[in-house]
Write a protein that holds these residues in place. Structure first.
Motif, short mmCIF file in Angstrom:
data_model
loop_
_atom_site.label_atom_id
_atom_site.label_comp_id
_atom_site.label_asym_id
_atom_site.label_seq_id
_atom_site.Cartn_x
_atom_site.Cartn_y
_atom_site.Cartn_z
N GLY A 144 70.64 5.37 64.37
CA GLY A 144 69.90 6.53 63.88
C GLY A 144 69.69 6.49 62.38
N THR A 145 69.01 7.50 61.88
CA THR A 145 68.63 7.54 60.46
C THR A 145 69.42 8.57 59.65
OG1 THR A 145 66.86 9.13 60.95
CG2 THR A 145 66.27 6.78 60.99
N PRO B 220 71.40 1.97 54.23
CA PRO B 220 72.80 1.53 54.23
C PRO B 220 72.92 0.01 54.14
CG PRO B 220 72.38 3.11 56.00
CD PRO B 220 71.05 2.71 55.46
N ALA B 221 74.07 -0.44 53.71
CA ALA B 221 74.33 -1.87 53.65
C ALA B 221 74.22 -2.48 55.04
CB ALA B 221 75.71 -2.14 53.06
N GLY B 222 73.75 -3.69 55.13
CA GLY B 222 73.62 -4.36 56.41
C GLY B 222 74.93 -5.03 56.83
N LEU B 223 75.03 -5.35 58.10
CA LEU B 223 76.24 -5.98 58.61
C LEU B 223 76.42 -7.37 58.01
CD1 LEU B 223 78.62 -5.64 60.54
CD2 LEU B 223 77.24 -6.74 62.31
N ARG C 1 75.70 -3.33 72.42
CA ARG C 1 75.24 -3.29 71.03
C ARG C 1 75.83 -2.06 70.34
NH1 ARG C 1 71.46 -7.13 70.62
NH2 ARG C 1 70.86 -6.42 68.54
N ILE C 2 76.15 -2.24 69.06
CA ILE C 2 76.81 -1.20 68.28
C ILE C 2 76.16 -1.11 66.89
CG2 ILE C 2 79.00 -0.37 67.34
CD1 ILE C 2 79.16 -3.18 69.82
N PRO C 3 75.80 0.09 66.43
CA PRO C 3 75.22 0.24 65.09
C PRO C 3 76.31 0.39 64.02
CG PRO C 3 75.08 2.32 66.25
CD PRO C 3 75.71 1.35 67.20
N PHE C 4 77.08 -0.69 63.82
CA PHE C 4 78.17 -0.67 62.86
C PHE C 4 77.69 -0.21 61.48
CE2 PHE C 4 79.76 -4.04 65.79
CZ PHE C 4 81.01 -3.51 66.07
N ALA C 5 78.52 0.59 60.81
CA ALA C 5 78.22 1.02 59.44
C ALA C 5 79.51 0.96 58.63
CB ALA C 5 77.64 2.44 59.42
N LEU C 6 79.36 0.87 57.32
CA LEU C 6 80.52 0.78 56.44
C LEU C 6 81.24 2.13 56.34
CD1 LEU C 6 79.21 -1.36 53.45
CD2 LEU C 6 80.49 -2.12 55.45
N ARG C 7 82.55 2.10 56.45
CA ARG C 7 83.34 3.33 56.35
C ARG C 7 83.14 3.99 54.98
NH1 ARG C 7 88.98 2.12 58.21
NH2 ARG C 7 88.88 0.69 56.47
N ASP C 8 83.04 3.19 53.93
CA ASP C 8 82.88 3.78 52.60
C ASP C 8 81.55 4.50 52.46
OD1 ASP C 8 84.00 4.12 49.87
OD2 ASP C 8 82.21 3.01 49.30
N VAL D 120 70.29 -0.12 62.77
CA VAL D 120 70.24 -1.38 63.50
C VAL D 120 71.50 -1.53 64.33
CG1 VAL D 120 70.02 -3.88 63.29
CG2 VAL D 120 68.93 -2.38 61.58
N ASP D 121 71.34 -1.90 65.59
CA ASP D 121 72.53 -2.16 66.41
C ASP D 121 72.72 -3.67 66.58
OD1 ASP D 121 70.38 -2.67 68.07
OD2 ASP D 121 70.89 -1.17 69.57
N TYR D 122 73.97 -4.06 66.79
CA TYR D 122 74.33 -5.48 66.83
C TYR D 122 75.19 -5.76 68.06
CZ TYR D 122 73.28 -5.04 61.81
OH TYR D 122 72.69 -4.78 60.60
#
Length: 291
Positions: free
Chosen positions: A266-267, A277-280, A171-178, A204-206
């Motif tokens: 994390g927060t 943050p925006a969701g995946l 699982r990975i808590p992907f986030a937007l680079r921007d 959230v991790d995915y």
């Protein structure tokens, strides 16, 4: 004379995002960018941003770059030829010029010493130690994996072929680079971040099964997830014509994901943005369905 903020790597994706968000917070004449090729920064120059020329490999070229700079963010080099040495050149030049606050964009990972990516990423943590030893105030922005890298891992034909990637149940808590760029800009323009380490990731991790499920929901089609073994996946990448070093990077990251190395939600990103943050799902919808 006004003290300014300097951004390295400003013609790249992350550095460009940081500058874009800085321009919404402070005037262009307070922003300096360090670039190797002035022509690639023509748009920034036109916007009133100060351009300084320097090369991480050439310490002499960095001597004047940090004059009158109060804060700087070092976007880690994507040139793996003595990356730590490159970073040290930048840190030395900043310290010599009297930079007060040094921000570094590193990596968020559970334990670099046990990760299969240790040799590939240990220089991020060595850079952090070198910054600490310099005596400058620091902020370490440890970035998790960009959502924008998902197409690199699984391609653009997943609606037809499904999701194929050997990450298992990792699982990975992907986030937007921007949004990571925006968080960096916020750190550079507000107080209270000195000598802090932030883990920049989604709450959230995915898993890649989750990615397939989200794409199924969005497309109205059943998108499967296949978890091939490394040998089979390596053969498929080589058959697609990818060079060996790219294949090895993909296998290294997939193994690290499978092992849970990046499962560090994390927060800090939410707190630095001042919003969720925006969701995946939003990213996948725009990237794979164009809406």
């Amino acid at each position: 004379m006004k003290r300014m903020i300097l951004v390295t790597g400003a013609t790249g994706h992350l550095g460009g995002s940081i500058v874009k968000h800085l321009l919404t917070k402070i005037s262009a004449d307070q922003i300096v960018v360090l670039v190797r090729d002035e022509n690639k920064a023509a748009d920034l120059k036109a916007a009133g941003v100060h351009i300084r020329i320097g090369d991480y490999h050439d310490s002499a070229s960095l001597t004047d770059a940090f004059v009158n700079i109060e804060k700087t963010v070092l976007v880690s080099s994507n040139d793996f030829n003595d990356r730590l040495g490159q970073h040290k050149n930048v840190i030395n030049a900043a310290k010599l010029a009297g930079v007060r606050h040094f921000v570094y964009t590193g990596v968020s990972i559970k334990d670099i010493h046990t990760s299969v990516l240790r040799d590939f990423m240990i220089d991020h943590f060595q850079t952090e130690e070198y910054v600490k030893d310099s005596g400058m105030k620091y902020t370490f922005m440890r970035h998790n994996l960009y959502a924008e890298m998902i197409p690199f891992y699984i391609g653009h034909q997943v609606l037809e072929k499904g999701v194929v990637f050997p990450a298992g149940e990792g699982r990975i808590p992907f986030a937007l680079r921007d949004e990571m760029g925006e968080a960096n800009a916020n750190v550079l323009t507000t107080e209270g971040h000195e000598d802090r380490i932030y883990s920049i990731a989604s709450e959230v991790d995915y898993s890649f099964q989750d990615i397939a499920d989200i794409l199924s929901e969005l497309s109205g089609k059943r998108i499967t997830y296949t978890n091939p073994d490394n040998t089979r996946f390596t053969e498929s990448l080589k058959a697609a014509g990818l060079p060996n070093h790219i294949v090895q990077i993909a296998i290294g990251f997939s193994t690290a994901m499978r092992n849970g190395d990046f499962d560090v939600p994390g927060t800090d990103l939410k707190n630095l943005l001042g919003r969720k943050p925006a969701g995946l799902k939003e990213y996948l919808q725009q990237t794979y369905l164009g809406v």
